[in-house]
Design an enzyme around this catalytic site. Structure first.
Site, PDB file in Angstrom:
ATOM      1  N   GLY A  11      38.928  38.569  38.158  1.00  0.00           N
ATOM      2  CA  GLY A  11      38.822  39.843  38.880  1.00  0.00           C
ATOM      3  C   GLY A  11      38.405  40.933  37.905  1.00  0.00           C
ATOM      4  CD  GLU A 168      39.776  52.422  51.181  1.00  0.00           C
ATOM      5  OE1 GLU A 168      40.048  51.348  50.628  1.00  0.00           O
ATOM      6  OE2 GLU A 168      38.975  53.253  50.711  1.00  0.00           O
TER       7      GLU A 168
END
Ligand code: NAD
Length: 392
Positions: A11, A168
């Protein structure tokens, strides 16, 4: 002989550690292996858009093989099962054992379910590209089903947790719904979209004016907010709330928080609430040949409060770790981790956003915030591209 550097996680923290290390150490000096459970580097800050079909998968799942090509960085796809820091060994789920001289742990965080009954079994999460794809397909199939059955549980979507992840996501769903309803011949007004938040308001910690703006903007597009009311139980097709209410739904997305990675928590590396403790150089406080980047670690700010587990911090930690691996191996001076907070930006769907820059001092709403948010994504992608061209 080349030292073996093993980096767990591909990541933000892991990838940036790998690329930065390679900038400073040649293949003769160090072999680098990155272990990741997926073959892709996932832009998890954009998963809400993938979950609503507002972005293609290839925009958020970048093949690691391609990103690392030509850099003398080995890639191993597998799930880390156990870290044995005293043996300098890592075991993967497929039985592979990997040895190291220096280890970077950048395994990210896990969803926190807080022991809420039924939640883990019956909710969706948004932590990977697969999660986002699963959610998008499920929501579409529920709306399709609703057009036939008019079953309330098919036509109700609940987002549990009104932090940035939840907000979101609910914003994307709010913008997706009219289009999905048209496709299946459903009256948009029949579909319920809830955001349930335990705290008195959504986005705890955000300036009140921006919270108000987020709620107004999302309410106008059909989001129903239930605040000050924790989720207490989840059944296969119903969410129970603390005030006794039950919401029938086949789609509960749990965005109620994150916790440290359990592999790290169980490794014997010193942890605080499951997240590895580090010194100012991002070195484990218990094992000096283990470095940490991203949400797997807890970094304390000057007031003794932990910094939030964010992508921008993970990325910066990865770069510090990359440099410090080099300094450690060469006997040089390691760099102290000094995070730079460029701000926090949260989208409210396709055309609206809010944000703060400079420690809540400057507030942004609407187009400027949307543009800044888009710019920060582009900035990240061009940054890794730049690092790539600099690495050996
Ligand atoms: P979070 O911990 O920030 O938010 C979780 C929310 O769930 C909280 O508001 C909490 O009060 C609520 N909650 C907890 N238990 C609940 C319950 N039983 N019922 C209802 N609500 C409950 O988690 P997150 O949103 O996943 O964010 C994790 C980290 O990632 C944060 O540091 C966040 O700032 C960061 N993040 C940043 C961005 C961005 O910068 N755009 C986007 C997503 C996440």
């Amino acid at each position: 002989m080349a030292k073996q550097i093993l980096i767990l996680g591909g990541g933000y923290g892991g990838l940036l550690s790998a690329l930065t290390t390679r900038q400073h150490l040649s293949a003769d000096e160090a072999s680098i292996t990155v272990v990741n459970r997926f073959p892709t580097h996932q832009i998890i800050t954009e998963l809400h858009r993938l979950a609503a079909g507002n972005l293609s998968e290839k925009a958020v799942a970048l093949p690691l093989e391609k990103l690392l090509r030509g850099k003398n960085i080995d890639l191993k796809i597998g799930s880390v099962q156990e870290i044995s820091p005293d043996e300098h060994q890592v075991s993967l789920a497929d039985g592979t054992k990997l040895n190291y001289d220096l280890l970077v742990v950048a395994l990210g965080s896990e969803t926190a379910y807080f022991g809420i009954p039924g939640l883990q079994e019956h909710s969706f999460i948004l932590k990977s590209v697969d999660d986002a794809n699963r959610l998008r397909e499920h929501v579409e199939s529920c709306i399709g089903e609703y057009s036939q059955t008019k079953n309330k549980a098919d036509g109700t979507i609940v987002v549990g947790g009104g932090g940035l992840t939840g907000i979101e996501l609910v914003g994307e769903f709010a913008d997706l719904m009219p289009q999905l309803c048209r496709k299946y011949g459903v009256d948009h007004k029949e579909i319920s979209l809830y955001c349930v938040e335990a705290a008195p308001t959504v986005l705890p910690g955000f300036p009140a004016e921006l919270v108000e703006r987020a709620q107004t903007s999302l309410s106008a597009r059909g989001v129903e907010f239930i605040t000050g009311t924790p989720v207490t139980k989840m059944e296969p097709f119903a969410v129970e709330l603390k005030d006794g209410r039950t919401i029938e739904t086949k789609t509960m997305v749990w965005t109620g928080g994150v916790q440290g990675n359990s592999v790290v928590a169980n490794s014997g590396i010193e942890v605080n609430r499951g997240r590895a403790l580090v010194n100012e150089f991002l070195q484990s406080t218990s094992h000096q040949d283990v470095f940490l980047a991203g949400d797997s670690a807890v970094v304390m700010g000057p007031e003794g409060r932990p910094y939030p587990p964010t992508a921008q911090l993970a990325w910066q930690m990865g770069e510090t770790v990359g440099y410090n691996l080099f300094a450690y191996l060469k006997g040089g001076t390691m760099e102290e981790f000094t995070p730079v907070f460029s701000g926090t930006l949260g989208s409210l769907g396709r055309k609206d956003a809010i944000g703060t820059i400079g420690g809540n001092k400057t507030q942004l709403k609407g187009l400027p915030a949307s543009l800044m948010k888009e710019a920060s994504n582009v900035r990240y992608l061009s940054h890794i591209k730049g690092l790539f061209s600099l690495a050996y």
